[in-house]
Design an enzyme around this catalytic site. Structure first.
Site, PDB file in Angstrom:
ATOM      1  N   CYS A   1      16.149  12.654 -17.115  1.00  0.00           N
ATOM      2  CA  CYS A   1      15.647  11.292 -16.936  1.00  0.00           C
ATOM      3  C   CYS A   1      14.219  11.299 -16.390  1.00  0.00           C
ATOM      4  O   CYS A   1      13.429  10.402 -16.676  1.00  0.00           O
ATOM      5  CB  CYS A   1      16.550  10.512 -15.976  1.00  0.00           C
ATOM      6  SG  CYS A   1      18.254  10.337 -16.507  1.00  0.00           S
TER       7      CYS A   1
ATOM      8  N   CYS B   1       6.850 -28.802   8.150  1.00  0.00           N
ATOM      9  CA  CYS B   1       7.268 -29.716   7.088  1.00  0.00           C
ATOM     10  C   CYS B   1       7.474 -28.939   5.784  1.00  0.00           C
ATOM     11  O   CYS B   1       7.192 -27.742   5.709  1.00  0.00           O
ATOM     12  CB  CYS B   1       6.240 -30.819   6.878  1.00  0.00           C
ATOM     13  SG  CYS B   1       4.656 -30.191   6.267  1.00  0.00           S
TER      14      CYS B   1
ATOM     15  N   CYS C   1       4.591 -26.979   4.203  1.00  0.00           N
ATOM     16  CA  CYS C   1       4.354 -25.641   4.775  1.00  0.00           C
ATOM     17  C   CYS C   1       5.193 -24.605   4.029  1.00  0.00           C
ATOM     18  O   CYS C   1       4.723 -23.502   3.722  1.00  0.00           O
ATOM     19  CB  CYS C   1       4.727 -25.618   6.257  1.00  0.00           C
ATOM     20  SG  CYS C   1       3.792 -26.745   7.291  1.00  0.00           S
TER      21      CYS C   1
ATOM     22  N   ASP D   1     -10.834  29.513  13.030  1.00  0.00           N
ATOM     23  CA  ASP D   1     -11.980  29.145  13.850  1.00  0.00           C
ATOM     24  C   ASP D   1     -11.741  29.684  15.256  1.00  0.00           C
ATOM     25  O   ASP D   1     -10.602  29.983  15.629  1.00  0.00           O
ATOM     26  CB  ASP D   1     -12.120  27.620  13.861  1.00  0.00           C
ATOM     27  CG  ASP D   1     -13.241  27.163  14.763  1.00  0.00           C
ATOM     28  OD1 ASP D   1     -14.329  27.754  14.690  1.00  0.00           O
ATOM     29  OD2 ASP D   1     -13.017  26.228  15.557  1.00  0.00           O
TER      30      ASP D   1
ATOM     31  N   ASP E   1      -9.787  23.007  13.973  1.00  0.00           N
ATOM     32  CA  ASP E   1      -9.393  21.865  14.786  1.00  0.00           C
ATOM     33  C   ASP E   1      -9.408  20.555  14.001  1.00  0.00           C
ATOM     34  O   ASP E   1      -9.081  19.511  14.540  1.00  0.00           O
ATOM     35  CB  ASP E   1     -10.255  21.751  16.050  1.00  0.00           C
ATOM     36  CG  ASP E   1     -11.735  21.539  15.729  1.00  0.00           C
ATOM     37  OD1 ASP E   1     -12.060  21.162  14.589  1.00  0.00           O
ATOM     38  OD2 ASP E   1     -12.570  21.747  16.626  1.00  0.00           O
TER      39      ASP E   1
ATOM     40  N   ASP F   1     -14.422  21.436  11.607  1.00  0.00           N
ATOM     41  CA  ASP F   1     -14.150  22.384  10.528  1.00  0.00           C
ATOM     42  C   ASP F   1     -13.731  21.711   9.225  1.00  0.00           C
ATOM     43  O   ASP F   1     -13.148  22.351   8.355  1.00  0.00           O
ATOM     44  CB  ASP F   1     -13.042  23.347  10.963  1.00  0.00           C
ATOM     45  CG  ASP F   1     -13.416  24.121  12.214  1.00  0.00           C
ATOM     46  OD1 ASP F   1     -14.522  24.682  12.242  1.00  0.00           O
ATOM     47  OD2 ASP F   1     -12.617  24.135  13.160  1.00  0.00           O
TER      48      ASP F   1
END
Length: 826
Positions: free
Chosen positions: A19, A81, A84, A502, A698, A702
């Site tokens: 499928c 109302c 609205c 690093d 970090d 980097d």
């Protein structure tokens, strides 16, 4: 032309892997669609497109796999109302993802039906807000409804299975009992008669096929007519052939060759029962694959205590806004991301970071929603709420990773797309061979083998092999604080040959700390440190801050402070002249360093920065300041080496410091003194030399290197989870998380290979068996009922094997500084 964007839709009606190919083909045929990826396990489709959502849903409906709808309830304010009501309904239904919206003035609520995945309840609430009517999602209503629907579906499947089994049992006993026990066959023949037995089997089997088994025909036959057969088609063909042949043998045996008028009602009925049972077991197992997501969602409390006019009141979490002041009592979960205003406590952040050691919290510290407060009370200000919280981002990342498709899945999809038509062709070929070459009576033998081939084939197992492992593996990784932002990183990371790291903020804490104090000329260590800290408190230099941080809290007053550029500082404290700085500063002031110079050279060779302190013209001490190695770094690198990985450091620091650190940590390759663009060249050089590369940094400075690596791993605190350039994010700053990420990646891919090996090996071995290749060696044929049982168990095996990943433990538990490692089980 509209800008391309990605939409995730929930797709219904998929019953097997074949499928997936048809859904993807249907979506890719829509104008504006650039990519479509369908996940069978999660029943979702991720589509990159520039056209309207309606085009996608129409294509899915035409293909017979309609997009699933979902309901949510909004609590709406400001209505007074009927106009609205009309305005809000018009605003909501203008969203192309909304199917229906019913606003109730009396209850001040709206029930909105929308295309699952095309929008969210929060976005619908925002639509009402923009129309001038503030709205909030009724907490838990949508999720509860989805869970309720899934539970009801599982219960209905279970009821159907039990009903079918009760009806199939007498059919099986009447037919197979006679074959296994000759006396029972004789008893049936002399009491109720063979024809009556066949009529009873006919009646019961008819109820099974047109009751619980009807689903296979309603889905399978249309797929056949559209020339896109699926798993349901195989079941419909197999059971239908057995049933129709049995009908002829029961009511018109004279049209069949002599000796071939046998009935196979028990095969048709037992096949339906076993496949239904397999789907029940599969549904239950698949339900457990999302346990990690449900656990994360369950971390957020339902209410929070909000300060208002000096008093605290409980308010639903959906009503919390940025700036609200909240009270968190001992033992409570933190409701949202916040900043501590008052109080001290320890917070258990293990469910977010995977780190078991509680973290101390005081004034101005950040707390993360979903974590557990310790024994102290905290007063906090909300900084992130709703979808902006760390927990919400974590859940989103895990969901995206679970919905991703690995490169290996592309090959599986191409195979399964052609698998079902191939199985039908093999079944027809099997029937033809038996009719031509089989012993008399050939027709029933041809029928048995043809039906067995149709039933034993299992594209379900092929389709589930990869996505179920991804779901469980990424979910377990999230529990350990490892977030695979991109699903293909799961496959890419385990292929890494070299890990490049690093230095600052990754291997080290990223801030200088006072490492040691060596005194001379009879000066007292505490006295020297007290005076030095007082003087350095007047400076904002990071090294000065490290010295001040190491000193006592009661510092003397300082006068005549002077910064000597490039040399150091000088000041008067407690009436004594204090000079702090480089050897050159001491030399200019005629201060001999005696043995301190030798010690300073040794500490500099180890990567530290030496400073000298002189008091009243005499050398008093040498201070060694360095960026300390993070706890657990040595363990992590040792474990990565054990995994057979090459370790490299790529840093902008000076070569002497970098080499000293690399020697201490056992890093194999060092590239130092490089600018950010130089890191890219260093990464490419390492990749050329060693192979597939993962870079650990970090996630901020980097970013280019993280993007350039085959796999970018960003480490940091929970506030860094939104790093866009990383493929993998570690919630804590502990480098041991890298070892855990590699371990989980390897375990998950091994699990996927096991699943695929089983799924393909199962079909390669058993389809020929079902076709009767063993018949010449003993006269044995595989019963269609046994074929159905094997097929059902194949899918259950694949999902159950994937669930073993839930038991994977951390390769290196964070927060433990010993060198022992836990055994990883999977």
């Amino acid at each position: 032309m509209a800008a391309p964007h990605t939409t995730q839709l929930k797709v219904s009606g998929m019953s097997c892997a074949s499928c997936v190919g048809r859904v993807e083909t249907a979506l890719r045929s829509v104008p504006g669609v650039t990519e479509a990826s369908v996940n069978f396990a999660t029943e979702t489709a991720q589509i990159a497109h520039s056209g309207p959502v309606n085009d996608l849903t129409n294509a899915l409906a035409d293909a017979g796999y309609p997009a699933a709808n979902r309901q949510t309830t909004l609590k709406i304010g400001g209505m007074n109302c009927a106009s609205c009501v009309a305005k809000i309904e018009k605003a909501l239904t203008a969203d192309p993802a909304v199917v229906d919206a019913q606003v109730n003035l009396a209850t001040e609520s709206a029930v909105v039906t929308f295309i699952d995945g095309a929008t969210t309840p929060q976005k619908l609430a925002a639509v009402s807000d923009q129309a001038g009517y503030p709205a909030r999602v009724v907490n838990g209503a949508a999720d509860d409804q989805v869970d309720h629907a899934r539970t009801e579906e599982a219960h209905a499947l279970t009821r159907a299975t039990i009903f079918a089994a009760v009806l199939a049992l007498p059919v099986f006993i009447l037919e197979m009992g006679g074959h296994m026990i000759p006396a029972f066959h004789h008893w049936v023949h002399t009491t109720i008669g063979t024809q009556t037995s066949h009529l009873i089997q006919f009646a019961l089997t008819s109820v099974i096929l047109f009751g619980p088994g009807r689903m296979f025909y309603l889905k399978g036959i249309p797929s056949l007519l559209h020339r896109s057969p699926d798993m349901n088609s195989l079941v419909a063909l197999g059971t239908g052939a057995a049933y129709l042949f049995s009908l002829i043998a029961t009511f018109a045996p004279q049209v069949l060759p002599q000796g071939s008028a046998n009935v196979y009602y028990e095969a048709a009925s037992v096949i339906v029962v076993l496949i239904l049972l397999g789907r029940v077991l599969e549904a239950r197992a698949k339900g457990r694959t999302g346990a990690a997501i449900r656990k994360l969602v369950g971390l957020q409390p339902k209410t929070a205590r909000v300060e208002q006019d000096g008093t605290f009141t409980d308010r639903p979490i959906a009503d919390i806004v940025v700036g609200d002041v909240l009270q968190i009592r001992p033992g409570e979960r933190v409701p949202v991301d916040a900043e501590v205003l008052d109080g001290t406590s320890y917070v258990d952040e293990s469910m977010i970071t995977g780190e078991p050691v509680p973290v101390g919290k005081a004034l101005s510290d950040q707390v993360v929603g979903g974590t557990v407060n310790g024994t102290g009370a905290l007063r906090v200000r909300a900084t992130r709420v709703g979808a902006d919280t760390v927990l919400a981002q974590v859940i989103q990342m895990v969901e995206q990773a679970q919905g991703a498709k690995l490169p290996i899945q592309g090959l599986v999809d191409r195979i399964t797309e052609r698998f079902v038509p191939a199985v039908i062709a093999v079944a027809l070929l099997t029937i033809a061979i038996w009719l031509i070459f089989g012993p008399a009576p050939a027709l029933p033998l041809a029928l048995v083998t043809g039906v067995s081939v149709l039933i034993i084939a299992c594209p379900c197992a092929m389709g589930l092999a990869t996505p179920t492992s991804i779901m469980v593996g990424t979910g377990r990784a999230a529990e350990l604080g490892v977030l695979f932002r991109k699903g293909d990183a799961l496959q890419q990371l385990q292929q890494s040959k070299v890990i490049a790291l690093d230095k600052t903020g990754t291997l080290t804490l990223g801030r200088p700390e006072l490492e040691s104090v060596t005194t001379a000329n009879g000066f007292d260590r505490d006295q020297v440190l007290r005076l030095a800290a007082a003087v350095e408190a007047q400076s904002e230099h990071p090294i000065a801050t490290a010295i001040t941080r190491a000193g006592p809290s009661d510092l003397p007053e300082v006068s005549s402070f002077q910064s000597l550029t490039g040399l150091g500082v000088q000041a008067t404290a407690e009436g004594r002249n204090v000079l702090i700085g480089s050897p050159r500063l001491m030399e200019q002031n005629g201060i001999p360093l005696t043995d301190l110079a030798t010690e300073a050279d040794q500490r500099a060779a180890e990567g530290a920065t030496p400073l000298f302190v002189a008091i009243d013209g005499r050398a008093a001490a040498m201070l060694a300041v360095s960026d300390p190695i993070k706890p657990g770094t040595e363990q992590a690198l040792e474990r990565l080496h054990e995994m057979g990985l090459t370790l490299a450091m790529v840093t902008g620091d000076n070569a002497r410091t970098a080499q000293a650190l690399a020697s201490k940590l056992g890093i194999d390759h060092v590239t130092a003194e490089v600018l950010p663009d130089g890191k890219l060249a260093a990464i490419n050089a390492l990749r050329d030399q060693f192979g597939t590369l993962a870079f650990v940094g970090d996630g901020i400075n980097d970013a280019p290197a993280l993007a350039a690596a085959d796999t970018g791993v960003a480490i940091g605190t929970g506030t860094d989870v939104a790093i866009e350039t990383a493929d993998v994010v570690l919630m804590s700053g502990d480098l041991r998380g890298v070892a855990n990420a590699v371990e989980i990646s390897r375990r998950t891919m091994r699990n996927i290979r096991q699943n695929l090996g089983w799924a393909f090996g199962y079909n390669i071995l058993l389809i020929p068996v079902a076709a009767g290749v063993l018949y010449p060696f003993g006269g044995h044929l595989l019963s269609p009922a046994l074929a159905a049982g094997a097929m059902a168990l194949s899918s259950v095996f694949v999902v159950s094997n994937a669930l073993r990943l839930r038991r994977v433990r951390a390769s290196l538990p964070e927060g433990s500084d010993n060198h022992s490692t836990q055994t990883v089980t999977s």
